[in-house]
Write a protein that holds these residues in place. Structure first.
Motif, PDB file in Angstrom:
ATOM      1  N   GLY A 185       0.826  -1.198   0.000  1.00  0.00           N
ATOM      2  CA  GLY A 185       0.000   0.000   0.000  1.00  0.00           C
ATOM      3  C   GLY A 185       0.860   1.246   0.000  1.00  0.00           C
ATOM      4  O   GLY A 185       2.102   1.186   0.071  1.00  0.00           O
ATOM      5  N   ASP A 186       0.198   2.364  -0.078  1.00  0.00           N
ATOM      6  CA  ASP A 186       0.874   3.663  -0.071  1.00  0.00           C
ATOM      7  C   ASP A 186       1.064   4.104   1.379  1.00  0.00           C
ATOM      8  O   ASP A 186       0.086   4.148   2.139  1.00  0.00           O
ATOM      9  CB  ASP A 186       0.031   4.697  -0.819  1.00  0.00           C
ATOM     10  N   ASP A 243      -1.373   6.340   3.195  1.00  0.00           N
ATOM     11  CA  ASP A 243      -2.676   5.812   3.592  1.00  0.00           C
ATOM     12  C   ASP A 243      -2.621   5.086   4.934  1.00  0.00           C
ATOM     13  O   ASP A 243      -3.665   4.636   5.437  1.00  0.00           O
ATOM     14  CB  ASP A 243      -3.196   4.843   2.523  1.00  0.00           C
ATOM     15  N   TYR A 244      -1.438   4.966   5.508  1.00  0.00           N
ATOM     16  CA  TYR A 244      -1.267   4.258   6.777  1.00  0.00           C
ATOM     17  C   TYR A 244      -0.620   5.120   7.862  1.00  0.00           C
ATOM     18  O   TYR A 244      -0.781   4.847   9.044  1.00  0.00           O
ATOM     19  CB  TYR A 244      -0.384   3.026   6.574  1.00  0.00           C
ATOM     20  N   HIS A 272      -4.569   8.646  11.063  1.00  0.00           N
ATOM     21  CA  HIS A 272      -4.427   7.202  10.911  1.00  0.00           C
ATOM     22  C   HIS A 272      -4.050   6.573  12.249  1.00  0.00           C
ATOM     23  O   HIS A 272      -3.335   7.165  13.062  1.00  0.00           O
ATOM     24  CB  HIS A 272      -3.352   6.875   9.870  1.00  0.00           C
ATOM     25  N   GLU A 278       5.184  12.034   1.774  1.00  0.00           N
ATOM     26  CA  GLU A 278       5.045  11.756   0.334  1.00  0.00           C
ATOM     27  C   GLU A 278       6.410  11.635  -0.327  1.00  0.00           C
ATOM     28  O   GLU A 278       6.645  10.751  -1.168  1.00  0.00           O
ATOM     29  CB  GLU A 278       4.219  12.862  -0.328  1.00  0.00           C
ATOM     30  N   SER A 327       7.963   8.384   0.379  1.00  0.00           N
ATOM     31  CA  SER A 327       7.239   7.252  -0.204  1.00  0.00           C
ATOM     32  C   SER A 327       7.622   6.995  -1.657  1.00  0.00           C
ATOM     33  O   SER A 327       7.400   5.895  -2.171  1.00  0.00           O
ATOM     34  CB  SER A 327       5.724   7.492  -0.124  1.00  0.00           C
TER      35      SER A 327
END
Length: 310
Positions: free
Chosen positions: A256-257, A260-261, A266, A296, A299
Protein backbone atom coordinates in the motif's frame (compact mmCIF):
# COMPACT_ATOMS: atom_id res chain seq x y z
CA UNK A 1 -11.31 -29.25 119.49
CA UNK A 2 -13.27 -28.68 116.27
CA UNK A 3 -13.35 -31.47 113.71
CA UNK A 4 -12.83 -30.89 109.97
CA UNK A 5 -14.22 -32.86 107.09
CA UNK A 6 -13.13 -33.06 103.44
CA UNK A 7 -15.50 -34.12 100.66
CA UNK A 8 -14.54 -35.23 97.13
CA UNK A 9 -17.36 -36.54 95.03
CA UNK A 10 -19.40 -38.85 97.24
CA UNK A 11 -16.56 -39.61 99.62
CA UNK A 12 -16.05 -37.75 102.93
CA UNK A 13 -12.87 -37.90 104.95
CA UNK A 14 -12.91 -37.05 108.66
CA UNK A 15 -13.06 -36.16 111.36
CA UNK A 16 -9.69 -34.45 110.94
CA UNK A 17 -7.81 -31.93 113.02
CA UNK A 18 -7.07 -28.55 111.54
CA UNK A 19 -3.35 -29.37 111.54
CA UNK A 20 -4.03 -32.61 109.62
CA UNK A 21 -6.11 -30.78 107.05
CA UNK A 22 -3.28 -28.26 106.49
CA UNK A 23 -0.76 -31.09 106.28
CA UNK A 24 -2.85 -32.85 103.62
CA UNK A 25 -3.24 -29.58 101.73
CA UNK A 26 0.55 -28.99 101.84
CA UNK A 27 1.10 -32.50 100.45
CA UNK A 28 -1.29 -31.73 97.61
CA UNK A 29 -3.81 -34.27 98.76
CA UNK A 30 -6.48 -31.64 99.10
CA UNK A 31 -7.28 -29.88 95.83
CA UNK A 32 -8.71 -26.44 95.28
CA UNK A 33 -12.00 -27.92 94.07
CA UNK A 34 -12.43 -30.23 97.08
CA UNK A 35 -15.16 -29.30 99.56
CA UNK A 36 -14.27 -28.63 103.22
CA UNK A 37 -16.48 -28.28 106.30
CA UNK A 38 -15.51 -27.05 109.72
CA UNK A 39 -17.52 -28.63 112.51
CA UNK A 40 -20.24 -31.17 112.63
CA UNK A 41 -22.82 -28.91 111.13
CA UNK A 42 -22.81 -26.38 108.38
CA UNK A 43 -22.19 -26.41 104.66
CA UNK A 44 -19.20 -27.57 102.70
CA UNK A 45 -17.26 -24.85 100.88
CA UNK A 46 -14.45 -25.08 98.28
CA UNK A 47 -10.98 -25.42 99.73
CA UNK A 48 -9.76 -22.56 97.55
CA UNK A 49 -12.09 -20.19 99.40
CA UNK A 50 -10.65 -20.94 102.85
CA UNK A 51 -7.85 -18.45 103.56
CA UNK A 52 -4.48 -20.00 104.41
CA UNK A 53 -5.59 -23.57 103.80
CA UNK A 54 -3.92 -24.26 100.45
CA UNK A 55 -0.34 -23.39 99.50
CA UNK A 56 0.03 -19.96 97.87
CA UNK A 57 0.69 -21.32 94.38
CA UNK A 58 -2.28 -23.68 94.45
CA UNK A 59 -4.73 -21.54 96.39
CA UNK A 60 -6.51 -20.37 93.30
CA UNK A 61 -5.89 -22.97 90.64
CA UNK A 62 -9.37 -22.28 89.47
CA UNK A 63 -8.36 -18.86 88.20
CA UNK A 64 -10.73 -16.00 88.82
CA UNK A 65 -12.61 -14.53 85.96
CA UNK A 66 -10.57 -11.35 86.09
CA UNK A 67 -7.30 -13.21 85.72
CA UNK A 68 -8.76 -15.24 82.85
CA UNK A 69 -9.86 -12.25 80.84
CA UNK A 70 -6.53 -10.42 81.05
CA UNK A 71 -4.73 -12.67 78.52
CA UNK A 72 -7.74 -12.46 76.25
CA UNK A 73 -7.50 -8.70 76.32
CA UNK A 74 -3.81 -8.94 75.52
CA UNK A 75 -4.54 -11.32 72.65
CA UNK A 76 -7.22 -8.99 71.34
CA UNK A 77 -4.82 -6.07 71.40
CA UNK A 78 -2.21 -8.17 69.59
CA UNK A 79 -4.72 -9.18 66.94
CA UNK A 80 -5.78 -5.56 66.43
CA UNK A 81 -2.15 -4.50 66.07
CA UNK A 82 -1.47 -7.26 63.54
CA UNK A 83 -4.57 -6.34 61.55
CA UNK A 84 -3.57 -2.69 61.48
CA UNK A 85 -0.05 -3.55 60.44
CA UNK A 86 -1.33 -6.04 57.87
CA UNK A 87 -3.74 -3.51 56.45
CA UNK A 88 -0.99 -0.94 56.31
CA UNK A 89 1.21 -3.44 54.53
CA UNK A 90 -1.49 -4.12 51.96
CA UNK A 91 -2.02 -0.41 51.43
CA UNK A 92 1.72 0.07 51.03
CA UNK A 93 1.93 -2.73 48.47
CA UNK A 94 -1.07 -1.32 46.58
CA UNK A 95 0.49 2.14 46.58
CA UNK A 96 3.80 0.71 45.41
CA UNK A 97 2.07 -1.19 42.61
CA UNK A 98 0.19 1.93 41.55
CA UNK A 99 3.48 3.80 41.33
CA UNK A 100 5.31 1.02 39.52
CA UNK A 101 2.56 -0.04 37.10
CA UNK A 102 3.07 2.82 34.60
CA UNK A 103 6.81 2.15 34.58
CA UNK A 104 6.22 -1.57 34.02
CA UNK A 105 3.79 -0.85 31.19
CA UNK A 106 6.25 1.54 29.58
CA UNK A 107 9.01 -1.04 29.85
CA UNK A 108 6.82 -3.68 28.23
CA UNK A 109 5.83 -1.33 25.42
CA UNK A 110 9.47 -0.42 24.85
CA UNK A 111 10.35 -4.13 24.64
CA UNK A 112 7.57 -4.76 22.13
CA UNK A 113 8.63 -1.76 20.07
CA UNK A 114 12.19 -3.02 20.07
CA UNK A 115 11.04 -6.46 18.91
CA UNK A 116 8.95 -5.01 16.08
CA UNK A 117 11.84 -2.79 15.03
CA UNK A 118 14.08 -5.83 14.94
CA UNK A 119 11.51 -7.67 12.80
CA UNK A 120 11.65 -4.86 10.25
CA UNK A 121 15.45 -4.98 10.29
CA UNK A 122 15.33 -8.72 9.54
CA UNK A 123 12.88 -8.07 6.71
CA UNK A 124 15.18 -5.37 5.36
CA UNK A 125 18.18 -7.72 5.49
CA UNK A 126 16.16 -10.41 3.70
CA UNK A 127 15.20 -7.95 0.97
CA UNK A 128 18.83 -6.97 0.50
CA UNK A 129 19.86 -10.63 0.29
CA UNK A 130 17.07 -11.25 -2.22
CA UNK A 131 18.33 -8.32 -4.29
CA UNK A 132 21.90 -9.62 -4.11
CA UNK A 133 20.68 -12.97 -5.43
CA UNK A 134 18.16 -11.84 -8.07
CA UNK A 135 19.43 -8.32 -8.82
CA UNK A 136 15.96 -6.90 -8.16
CA UNK A 137 13.57 -6.43 -5.27
CA UNK A 138 10.73 -8.97 -5.16
CA UNK A 139 7.38 -7.81 -6.52
CA UNK A 140 4.82 -6.76 -3.95
CA UNK A 141 2.65 -9.48 -5.42
CA UNK A 142 2.41 -11.55 -8.58
CA UNK A 143 -0.71 -12.01 -10.67
CA UNK A 144 -1.50 -13.81 -13.89
CA UNK A 145 -2.54 -11.89 -16.99
CA UNK A 146 -6.18 -12.47 -16.07
CA UNK A 147 -5.59 -10.77 -12.70
CA UNK A 148 -5.54 -13.95 -10.60
CA UNK A 149 -3.38 -13.20 -7.52
CA UNK A 150 -0.59 -15.71 -6.93
CA UNK A 151 2.09 -14.90 -4.34
CA UNK A 152 3.39 -12.05 -2.15
CA UNK A 153 6.72 -10.40 -1.54
CA UNK A 154 6.88 -11.93 1.94
CA UNK A 155 6.57 -15.38 0.40
CA UNK A 156 9.50 -14.71 -1.96
CA UNK A 157 11.85 -13.69 0.86
CA UNK A 158 11.08 -16.72 3.06
CA UNK A 159 14.45 -18.43 2.25
CA UNK A 160 16.21 -15.33 3.58
CA UNK A 161 14.06 -15.32 6.75
CA UNK A 162 15.24 -18.78 7.89
CA UNK A 163 12.07 -20.26 6.41
CA UNK A 164 13.55 -22.20 3.47
CA UNK A 165 11.84 -25.52 4.39
CA UNK A 166 8.45 -23.78 4.28
CA UNK A 167 9.31 -22.01 1.02
CA UNK A 168 10.36 -25.28 -0.63
CA UNK A 169 6.98 -26.88 0.12
CA UNK A 170 4.96 -24.15 -1.63
CA UNK A 171 3.57 -24.99 -5.07
CA UNK A 172 4.25 -21.79 -7.01
CA UNK A 173 2.33 -23.15 -10.00
CA UNK A 174 -0.82 -22.63 -7.95
CA UNK A 175 -2.25 -19.64 -6.10
CA UNK A 176 -1.46 -19.15 -2.43
CA UNK A 177 -5.05 -20.10 -1.53
CA UNK A 178 -5.05 -23.30 -3.59
CA UNK A 179 -5.94 -26.43 -1.68
CA UNK A 180 -2.38 -27.78 -1.65
CA UNK A 181 -1.01 -24.45 -0.37
CA UNK A 182 -3.58 -23.41 2.20
CA UNK A 183 -2.10 -25.33 5.13
CA UNK A 184 1.31 -23.76 4.54
CA UNK A 185 -0.02 -20.22 4.50
CA UNK A 186 -1.93 -20.78 7.74
CA UNK A 187 1.37 -20.93 9.57
CA UNK A 188 2.30 -17.86 11.60
CA UNK A 189 5.73 -16.37 10.85
CA UNK A 190 7.04 -14.73 14.08
CA UNK A 191 9.10 -12.15 12.17
CA UNK A 192 5.96 -10.97 10.37
CA UNK A 193 4.08 -10.29 13.62
CA UNK A 194 4.25 -7.19 15.79
CA UNK A 195 4.13 -8.34 19.46
CA UNK A 196 2.01 -5.29 20.31
CA UNK A 197 -0.87 -6.59 18.17
CA UNK A 198 -2.96 -9.50 19.44
CA UNK A 199 -4.59 -10.37 16.10
CA UNK A 200 -2.43 -13.00 14.35
CA UNK A 201 -4.71 -14.78 11.85
CA UNK A 202 -7.39 -13.91 9.33
CA UNK A 203 -10.98 -15.13 9.84
CA UNK A 204 -10.09 -17.97 7.44
CA UNK A 205 -7.11 -18.94 9.60
CA UNK A 206 -4.28 -17.61 7.40
CA UNK A 207 -1.26 -16.19 9.21
CA UNK A 208 -1.25 -12.39 9.25
CA UNK A 209 1.47 -9.89 8.55
CA UNK A 210 1.65 -6.65 10.51
CA UNK A 211 4.07 -5.17 7.97
CA UNK A 212 3.18 -3.70 4.58
CA UNK A 213 5.30 -3.11 1.49
CA UNK A 214 5.45 0.33 -0.12
CA UNK A 215 3.62 -0.24 -3.40
CA UNK A 216 5.75 2.41 -5.10
CA UNK A 217 8.78 0.19 -4.52
CA UNK A 218 7.18 -3.27 -4.54
CA UNK A 219 3.91 -3.30 -6.44
CA UNK A 220 2.09 -5.83 -8.61
CA UNK A 221 4.55 -7.67 -10.88
CA UNK A 222 7.17 -4.95 -10.27
CA UNK A 223 10.92 -5.49 -10.54
CA UNK A 224 12.64 -2.49 -8.97
CA UNK A 225 16.42 -2.35 -8.59
CA UNK A 226 18.60 -0.36 -6.22
CA UNK A 227 19.75 1.89 -9.05
CA UNK A 228 16.12 2.77 -9.75
CA UNK A 229 15.81 4.39 -6.30
CA UNK A 230 17.23 7.70 -7.44
CA UNK A 231 15.97 9.60 -4.40
CA UNK A 232 18.44 7.56 -2.32
CA UNK A 233 17.85 4.36 -0.39
CA UNK A 234 18.11 6.22 2.92
CA UNK A 235 15.28 8.54 1.81
CA UNK A 236 12.84 5.92 0.55
CA UNK A 237 10.39 3.83 2.57
CA UNK A 238 10.34 0.18 1.48
CA UNK A 239 8.13 -1.37 4.19
CA UNK A 240 6.40 -0.18 7.35
CA UNK A 241 4.31 -1.19 10.35
CA UNK A 242 0.54 -1.24 10.06
CA UNK A 243 -1.91 -0.74 12.90
CA UNK A 244 -5.05 -2.14 11.26
CA UNK A 245 -6.48 -3.59 8.02
CA UNK A 246 -3.96 -6.42 8.13
CA UNK A 247 -3.55 -8.91 5.31
CA UNK A 248 -2.13 -12.42 5.35
CA UNK A 249 1.61 -12.64 4.76
CA UNK A 250 0.87 -14.79 1.70
CA UNK A 251 -1.60 -12.30 0.25
CA UNK A 252 -0.25 -10.82 -3.04
CA UNK A 253 -2.08 -7.59 -2.19
CA UNK A 254 -0.17 -6.92 1.03
CA UNK A 255 1.19 -3.58 -0.12
CA UNK A 256 0.00 0.00 0.00
CA UNK A 257 0.87 3.66 -0.07
CA UNK A 258 2.51 4.84 3.19
CA UNK A 259 0.40 8.02 3.14
CA UNK A 260 -2.68 5.81 3.59
CA UNK A 261 -1.27 4.26 6.78
CA UNK A 262 0.97 6.88 8.39
CA UNK A 263 0.36 10.41 9.62
CA UNK A 264 -2.45 12.44 11.10
CA UNK A 265 -5.82 10.72 11.15
CA UNK A 266 -4.43 7.20 10.91
CA UNK A 267 -4.21 4.63 13.67
CA UNK A 268 -0.64 4.05 14.87
CA UNK A 269 0.97 0.87 16.26
CA UNK A 270 2.33 2.83 19.22
CA UNK A 271 1.65 6.07 20.98
CA UNK A 272 2.99 8.81 18.75
CA UNK A 273 3.71 6.89 15.55
CA UNK A 274 5.30 3.78 14.09
CA UNK A 275 8.38 2.33 12.41
CA UNK A 276 9.35 2.41 8.75
CA UNK A 277 12.11 0.47 7.02
CA UNK A 278 14.13 2.43 4.48
CA UNK A 279 15.86 1.19 1.36
CA UNK A 280 19.26 1.08 3.04
CA UNK A 281 17.89 -1.38 5.61
CA UNK A 282 17.71 1.11 8.47
CA UNK A 283 14.56 1.42 10.60
CA UNK A 284 13.24 4.78 11.76
CA UNK A 285 10.38 5.81 14.04
CA UNK A 286 8.08 8.23 12.23
CA UNK A 287 5.85 10.59 14.20
CA UNK A 288 2.12 10.56 13.64
CA UNK A 289 2.49 14.31 13.11
CA UNK A 290 4.94 13.99 10.23
CA UNK A 291 4.60 16.64 7.53
CA UNK A 292 2.43 15.10 4.74
CA UNK A 293 4.74 16.53 2.08
CA UNK A 294 7.75 14.91 3.75
CA UNK A 295 5.92 11.58 4.02
CA UNK A 296 5.04 11.76 0.33
CA UNK A 297 8.68 12.46 -0.51
CA UNK A 298 9.79 9.45 1.55
CA UNK A 299 7.24 7.25 -0.20
CA UNK A 300 8.52 7.83 -3.75
CA UNK A 301 11.73 6.15 -4.94
CA UNK A 302 12.34 8.58 -7.80
CA UNK A 303 10.20 11.66 -7.17
CA UNK A 304 13.13 14.02 -6.94
CA UNK A 305 11.76 15.65 -3.77
CA UNK A 306 14.10 17.14 -1.26
CA UNK A 307 14.06 15.24 2.04
CA UNK A 308 15.28 16.94 5.19
CA UNK A 309 15.51 15.69 8.75
CA UNK A 310 12.71 13.52 10.02
Amino acid sequence: MVNWYVKRGNEIAGPLTQERVKELATQGKIQATDLVRKGEDGSFIEASLIPGLLPEEDAFDSVSSSSQTAPKKNNTVLIVVLVVLGGGGILFVMLLMALLLPAVQQAREAARRSQSKNNLKQIGLALHNYHDTHRVFPPGGTTKTDGTPYHSWQTFILPFMDQAPLYNRIDFRETWTAQQNQGLFKQEIPQYLNPTIEETTTPEGFGLSHYVANKKVMGTNSWLRFRDITDGTSNTIVAFEAADHFKAWGDPNNFGDPVDYIGSGHKTPYRGGGHVMLGDGSVRFVSENIDPALLEALSTPDGGERVGEF
